[in-house]
Design a protein around this motif. Structure first.
Motif, PDB file in Angstrom:
ATOM      1  N   GLN A 163      17.118  73.718 -36.840  1.00 16.25           N
ATOM      2  CA  GLN A 163      16.787  75.105 -36.463  1.00 16.25           C
ATOM      3  C   GLN A 163      16.750  75.265 -34.948  1.00 16.25           C
ATOM      4  OE1 GLN A 163      12.947  75.946 -38.213  1.00 16.25           O
ATOM      5  NE2 GLN A 163      13.736  75.857 -40.301  1.00 16.25           N
ATOM      6  N   THR A 170      14.746  73.458 -29.708  1.00 15.80           N
ATOM      7  CA  THR A 170      15.827  73.000 -30.563  1.00 15.80           C
ATOM      8  C   THR A 170      15.309  71.920 -31.503  1.00 15.80           C
ATOM      9  OG1 THR A 170      17.394  73.433 -28.773  1.00 15.80           O
ATOM     10  CG2 THR A 170      18.162  72.048 -30.589  1.00 15.80           C
ATOM     11  N   LEU A 171      15.386  72.195 -32.787  1.00 20.80           N
ATOM     12  CA  LEU A 171      15.034  71.221 -33.815  1.00 20.80           C
ATOM     13  C   LEU A 171      16.324  70.685 -34.421  1.00 20.80           C
ATOM     14  CD1 LEU A 171      12.195  73.269 -35.570  1.00 20.80           C
ATOM     15  CD2 LEU A 171      11.990  71.640 -33.682  1.00 20.80           C
ATOM     16  N   SER A 172      16.231  69.713 -35.286  1.00 15.68           N
ATOM     17  CA  SER A 172      17.450  69.145 -35.856  1.00 15.68           C
ATOM     18  C   SER A 172      18.184  70.131 -36.761  1.00 15.68           C
ATOM     19  CB  SER A 172      17.153  67.848 -36.617  1.00 15.68           C
ATOM     20  OG  SER A 172      16.216  68.077 -37.641  1.00 15.68           O
TER      21      SER A 172
END
Length: 124
Positions: A80, A76-78
């Motif tokens: 994507q 989990t990216l900010s």
């Protein structure tokens, strides 16, 4: 049954928020197929880098004595989500599907569900 190109196209067109998809051989780190969307990701770099993630997790599971299989790995990216789904079955051994999603447009639960269905139709 769907071939590699059809599988990647299905992932990109049926999964809301998909911005890139690849089928990767985690023994070599090479992408067997890629389909880029509006994400501007270098999917060959993503394939190689995520190969390290899969190998590390499998090595860790082995060291822990876990005899379970990996359903998927979520990063989990900010902005994507990155889903890594190792393939099951005898023809999918050593392969994983990689899917990058725009977090603002994607429904993670639905994306995981649809990726499972897409995987079931894949003929390698």
């Amino acid at each position: 049954m769907t071939d590699v190109d059809g599988t990647l196209k299905a992932a990109m067109t049926t999964i809301e928020g998909a911005i890139g998809a690849a089928l990767v051989d985690y023994n070599s780190g090479m992408a067997l197929g890629i389909l880029d969307g509006a994400g501007g990701l270098d999917l060959n770099v993503a394939a190689a880098g995520n190969t390290d993630v899969v190998r590390a997790k499998m090595r860790t599971m082995d060291m822990l004595g876990l005899k379970d299989g990996i359903e998927d790995i979520l990063i989990t990216l900010s902005t994507q989500y990155h889903l890594i789904r190792p393939l099951g079955g005898r023809t999918g051994k050593g392969l994983f599907l990689y899917l990058a999603l725009d977090r603002g447009r994607a429904n993670l639960a639905m994306a995981r569900h649809q990726l499972t269905k897409i995987e079931a139709d894949l003929e390698v």
